[in-house]
Design a protein around this motif. Structure first.
Motif, PDB file in Angstrom:
ATOM      1  N   UNK A 177       0.835  -1.206   0.000  1.00 34.18           N
ATOM      2  CA  UNK A 177       0.000   0.000   0.000  1.00 34.18           C
ATOM      3  C   UNK A 177       0.868   1.254   0.000  1.00 34.18           C
ATOM      4  N   UNK A 178       0.434   2.235  -0.764  1.00 34.85           N
ATOM      5  CA  UNK A 178       1.193   3.470  -0.921  1.00 34.85           C
ATOM      6  C   UNK A 178       0.579   4.652  -0.173  1.00 34.85           C
ATOM      7  N   UNK A 179      -0.719   4.566   0.153  1.00 34.39           N
ATOM      8  CA  UNK A 179      -1.405   5.671   0.840  1.00 34.39           C
ATOM      9  C   UNK A 179      -2.446   5.114   1.799  1.00 34.39           C
ATOM     10  N   UNK A 180      -2.603   5.790   2.917  1.00 33.20           N
ATOM     11  CA  UNK A 180      -3.691   5.495   3.850  1.00 33.20           C
ATOM     12  C   UNK A 180      -4.175   6.808   4.452  1.00 33.20           C
ATOM     13  N   UNK A 181      -5.222   6.738   5.247  1.00 38.26           N
ATOM     14  CA  UNK A 181      -5.810   7.953   5.814  1.00 38.26           C
ATOM     15  C   UNK A 181      -5.148   8.314   7.152  1.00 38.26           C
ATOM     16  N   UNK A 182      -5.413   9.535   7.593  1.00 32.46           N
ATOM     17  CA  UNK A 182      -5.008  10.010   8.907  1.00 32.46           C
ATOM     18  C   UNK A 182      -6.224   9.930   9.827  1.00 32.46           C
ATOM     19  N   UNK A 183      -5.981   9.780  11.138  1.00 30.90           N
ATOM     20  CA  UNK A 183      -7.092   9.625  12.071  1.00 30.90           C
ATOM     21  C   UNK A 183      -6.696  10.136  13.456  1.00 30.90           C
ATOM     22  N   UNK A 184      -7.686  10.620  14.171  1.00 23.69           N
ATOM     23  CA  UNK A 184      -7.483  10.994  15.574  1.00 23.69           C
ATOM     24  C   UNK A 184      -8.789  10.792  16.332  1.00 23.69           C
ATOM     25  N   UNK A 275      -0.651   8.812   8.302  1.00 27.24           N
ATOM     26  CA  UNK A 275      -0.747   8.117   7.031  1.00 27.24           C
ATOM     27  C   UNK A 275       0.541   7.376   6.700  1.00 27.24           C
ATOM     28  N   UNK A 276       0.412   6.328   5.910  1.00 29.48           N
ATOM     29  CA  UNK A 276       1.568   5.522   5.521  1.00 29.48           C
ATOM     30  C   UNK A 276       2.537   6.338   4.668  1.00 29.48           C
ATOM     31  N   UNK A 277       3.835   6.156   4.933  1.00 29.77           N
ATOM     32  CA  UNK A 277       4.883   6.706   4.077  1.00 29.77           C
ATOM     33  C   UNK A 277       5.669   5.521   3.507  1.00 29.77           C
ATOM     34  N   UNK A 278       5.429   5.148   2.253  1.00 27.27           N
ATOM     35  CA  UNK A 278       6.080   3.953   1.702  1.00 27.27           C
ATOM     36  C   UNK A 278       7.570   4.181   1.474  1.00 27.27           C
ATOM     37  N   UNK A 279       8.304   3.078   1.469  1.00 29.05           N
ATOM     38  CA  UNK A 279       9.739   3.105   1.196  1.00 29.05           C
ATOM     39  C   UNK A 279       9.998   2.264  -0.046  1.00 29.05           C
ATOM     40  N   UNK A 280      10.683   2.818  -1.021  1.00 31.14           N
ATOM     41  CA  UNK A 280      10.857   2.137  -2.305  1.00 31.14           C
ATOM     42  C   UNK A 280      11.730   0.890  -2.178  1.00 31.14           C
ATOM     43  N   UNK A 281      12.748   0.938  -1.327  1.00 27.28           N
ATOM     44  CA  UNK A 281      13.623  -0.232  -1.179  1.00 27.28           C
ATOM     45  C   UNK A 281      12.846  -1.407  -0.586  1.00 27.28           C
ATOM     46  N   UNK A 282      12.061  -1.149   0.459  1.00 34.77           N
ATOM     47  CA  UNK A 282      11.251  -2.211   1.068  1.00 34.77           C
ATOM     48  C   UNK A 282      10.199  -2.714   0.088  1.00 34.77           C
ATOM     49  N   UNK A 283       9.598  -1.786  -0.643  1.00 40.61           N
ATOM     50  CA  UNK A 283       8.577  -2.160  -1.624  1.00 40.61           C
ATOM     51  C   UNK A 283       9.167  -3.044  -2.719  1.00 40.61           C
ATOM     52  N   UNK A 284      10.358  -2.721  -3.187  1.00 38.42           N
ATOM     53  CA  UNK A 284      10.998  -3.518  -4.236  1.00 38.42           C
ATOM     54  C   UNK A 284      11.322  -4.915  -3.733  1.00 38.42           C
ATOM     55  N   UNK A 285      11.739  -5.019  -2.481  1.00 37.65           N
ATOM     56  CA  UNK A 285      12.034  -6.333  -1.923  1.00 37.65           C
ATOM     57  C   UNK A 285      10.776  -7.190  -1.831  1.00 37.65           C
ATOM     58  N   UNK A 286       9.664  -6.580  -1.468  1.00 38.48           N
ATOM     59  CA  UNK A 286       8.396  -7.316  -1.395  1.00 38.48           C
ATOM     60  C   UNK A 286       7.945  -7.736  -2.794  1.00 38.48           C
TER      61      UNK A 286
END
Length: 368
Positions: A177-184, A275-286
């Motif tokens: 996942x590349x995006x998620x919502x914010x919540x409080x 919200x999620x902040x994706x990392x390209x290195x981790x994403x590529x490994x997955x």
């Protein structure tokens, strides 16, 4: 690096024990921050596999960190393991703990990935950690009172020295996942005196105003009126409201607008779920791990329609929120979903979680 076929074989050998973990978790449903039996069971299995255990981390009784050092220098990769149940509210108003969100397959899958990696320790680089995470379900009483387990782990510094964090969850598609919502969560209290003349008093007006403000992005989670009903004196309205947004600025605006509905209330804010902040290195490994496991990686997934406190972890360490897909998806948070996750399909999801996590972790522990 460990060869993919060797790692897949190791995960396969670990699956019978991991399915035992999955069945234990299903047979012992416990709500957030109350998962004493499940936490102890998963931790015990990992300890037997060679991990060193630290229990009660980040101030949470049912959280743990299990560590396994490889034989070669490398990076540290953390795996999130869930075991709490969904707080299902029944028609009679009672709350029941039910495993209808896939945490059984997650606990089994993470255990198989970790056990498989441990069996190949002589060829493993770096360090693998399993974070036993309480309280993923946000509506559990313990979650509302204390906060979600991933958020609290981030606040407690658990991820500050981790080079990559991986969290796999059964979903509709295979992806990161590349995006998620914010919540409080916002908490409000309005006090007053009960009127015996029929005029609406401030607590009752506050309850009506909050019900009127309820919407898709402003969700009244709990509303209670309590007071003296005999003499007509004290009365209080207490409310807990979830506020969702797509950006941090939008979240602040919506929380401010909510407070404007009850300007005279005593307000308190809970911690922000980021919200999620994706990392390209981790994403590529997955992505490479899914290819090796024979799965169809979706590179451009839709935005998650909800908030997850894994976003707080992703802002402290490179991270990947992994979706493990199933054709037709899952009937989340329903009795049908509970049956699905306890079935052969749930066992298949546990295997997929194990394969993808083990393959991705092995790649990420290697020094760049």
């Amino acid at each position: 690096m460990i060869a993919d076929h060797d790692l897949l074989a190791a995960v396969g050998r670990a699956m019978p024990g991991a399915l035992g973990v999955m069945r234990f978790v299903h047979a012992h449903p416990e709500l957030g921050h109350e998962e004493r039996e499940c936490s102890a069971h998963v931790a015990g299995v990992l300890e037997q596999a060679g991990f060193t255990l630290e229990r009660g981390v980040a101030g949470m009784e049912t959280a743990f960190v299990a560590r396994l050092a490889g034989s070669r220098p490398g990076r540290t990769v953390g795996l999130v393991c869930l075991y709490d149940a969904v707080p299902a509210v029944r028609p009679n108003g009672e709350m029941e703990a039910v495993h209808s969100c896939g945490h059984g397959p997650i606990s089994g899958g993470v255990t198989a990935a970790a056990t498989g990696l441990a069996s190949l320790r002589d060829d493993l680089a770096g360090e693998v950690r399993v974070y036993g995470c309480p309280s993923d379900e946000i509506h559990a009483p313990g979650s509302a009172l204390h906060g979600g387990g991933k958020l609290l782990s981030a606040q407690g510094g658990i991820w500050d020295d981790v080079d990559a964090a991986l969290y796999a969850h059964p979903e509709f598609i295979d992806t990161v996942s590349l995006e998620s919502r914010w919540m409080r969560r916002e908490f409000a209290t309005v006090s007053g005196s009960r009127s015996l003349t029929g005029d609406p008093e401030p607590p009752l007006r506050a309850a009506a105003a909050l019900i009127g403000a309820n919407a898709v992005d402003v969700m009244v989670e709990h509303l209670e009126l309590d007071g003296d009903v005999e003499e007509g004196t004290g009365l209080a309205c207490s409310a807990r409201v979830l506020v969702f947004a797509d950006t941090p600025d939008e979240l602040e605006e919506r929380c401010s607008a909510l407070r404007g509905v009850l300007p005279d209330a005593e307000w308190r804010s809970g911690p922000t779920v980021e919200g999620i902040r994706p990392d390209e290195h981790a994403r590529a490994a997955v992505a490479a791990a899914m290819d090796a496991a024979g799965r169809n990686f979706v590179a451009d997934p839709p935005r998650l329609p909800f908030a997850t406190d894994f976003g707080n972890i992703s802002r402290r360490a490179p991270a990947a929120l992994i979706g493990i897909g199933r054709e037709g998806g899952w009937a989340f948070h329903s009795d049908e979903g509970a049956e699905q996750f306890a079935s052969a399909d749930g066992e298949a999801a546990a295997l997929a979680v194990a394969q993808v996590l083990a393959l991705a972790a092995a790649r990420l522990t290697e020094n760049a």
